[in-house]
Design an enzyme around this catalytic site. Structure first.
Site, PDB file in Angstrom:
ATOM      1  CE  LYS A 165      -3.547  -2.162  -0.457  1.00 30.58           C
ATOM      2  NZ  LYS A 165      -4.586  -1.685  -1.572  1.00 30.58           N
ATOM      3  CE  LYS A 265     -10.716  -3.680  -4.405  1.00 24.71           C
ATOM      4  NZ  LYS A 265      -9.896  -3.348  -5.604  1.00 24.71           N
TER       5      LYS A 265
END
Ligand code: MG
Length: 367
Positions: A165, A265
């Site tokens: 991240k 997703k």
């Protein structure tokens, strides 16, 4: 067969690591997940789940799932849950947009279709490839050395794909990528996911500074156009995620050669029916995929497993085992990570049985 009742339950999913942090200082400590139960006049009940990554990641929020299902539910009573194309048309006619609201309903109807036909969902989604598939591990945003120290820990759990991240201060992000890259072994793969966090000049600095490193760059900037600009100025393999929310965006990205990999997703696209359509299109176009959801517990993880296991392996860049990140198990029969890999259940439907005592009372009950 007819839908007779739709219920929603709220469940809190705390994280083993305490929190999950990504670009722009955003973080979540406990996920608010919604479990959807759909009853039918045949006595079969299907289950789905929707869990936004907080209210500030995609245009989705946890109370919105439940409010949306309360709005949509009355339109679906009496509909056939096994006629999934038709059911999705009915949902889209009754409620414009709000893909994530529809995801748990669609997932529960695939569970019903599997139970009624005696087939695991992965068979219905196209077939089971091999014994299992590989997973990636997200490395929550921390200082460079702290992130690098996670690599050995996660590799010991079998992971070989690490998604950092980033999307913070560009100088620190360069240090994060370099520190983690120094820990990699042959066969590992590294993805630097900025989660829309960089402006274009930040992203340009980072991709230039890590040009010697074998790293994928994921969704550097907020808009498609900004990401496309970075793509055209760098030679790293490139992943688009947040902006890939429709078939139209996949076709646009393919036409512009804007990415090598997309992240699909389930709730971003509106359920398994629409994610299957996107997945199959990507296979036809030669685009590899990360298959996952915004977040979730055992039921979302089961749905990801059926989607990933039914995808030709060379197209499956990676997938996610969200249920290993959280401390609460909400269903029996869910897939579990084994040495960095996972497999879809061979039971009919999604193969999960919710632990109703974890779910409490229904917050939404439409009959
Ligand atoms: Mg991403």
């Amino acid at each position: 067969m007819k839908i007779t009742r739709i219920r929603c339950y709220r469940v809190d999913l705390p994280l083993h690591e305490g929190s999950y942090k990504w670009s722009g200082g955003k973080s979540v400590t406990t996920f608010d997940s919604t479990v959807v139960a759909i009853d039918t006049d045949a006595g079969v009940t299907g289950f789905g789940e929707v869990c936004p990554l907080g209210p500030f990641y995609l245009p989705a929020y946890a109370n919105g799932v439940r409010a949306g299902i309360a709005e949509l539910g009355p339109h679906l009573i009496g509909e056939d849950p096994c006629q999934l194309g038709k059911l999705n048309r009915t949902m889209d006619a009754a409620l414009k947009g709000h893909a994530y609201v529809k995801s748990g309903i669609d997932m529960a109807c695939w569970d019903i279709l599997g139970k009624v036909t005696g087939q695991p969902v992965c068979t219905l989604l196209g077939g089971r490839y091999g014994d299992n598939f590989h997973l990636y591990r997200a490395i929550s945003q921390e200082a460079p050395e702290a992130m690098a120290s996670r690599v050995g820990e996660y590799r010991a759990q079998g992971y070989r794909r690490f998604q950092l991240k980033v999307g913070g201060d560009p100088g620190e992000d360069i240090a994060r990528i370099r520190a983690v890259a120094a820990k990699l072994q042959t066969g590992d793969r590294l993805i630097a996911d900025a989660n829309t966090g960089w402006l274009m000049h930040d992203a340009m600095r980072v991709v230039r500074a890590v040009r010697d490193i074998d790293v994928y760059i994921e969704q550097p900037c907020l808009s498609y156009e900004e990401c496309l600009s970075i793509r055209r100025h760098c030679d790293h393999p490139f992943v688009l995620d947040e902006v890939i929310d429709s078939i139209d965006m996949i076709l646009r990205g393919h036409s512009d050669r804007a990415m090598d990999v997309v992240n699909l997703k389930i709730s971003k696209l509106g359920g398994l029916t629409k994610t299957k359509q996107a997945r199959d299109l990507c296979v036809s176009l030669g685009i590899a995929m990360t298959l996952e959801d915004s977040w979730g517990g055992d039921i979302v993880t089961a749905a990801i497993a059926h989607l990933a296991h039914s995808t030709p392996p060379e197209f499956l860049f990676t997938a996610t085992d969200f249920n290993s990140y959280v401390t609460v198990s909400i269903a029996d029969g869910a897939p579990r990570r084994v040495n960095g890999r996972m497999a879809a259940s061979k039971e009919p439907g999604l193969g999960v049985t919710p632990r109703m005592n974890e779910l409490g009372r229904a917050l939404i009950d439409v009959a």
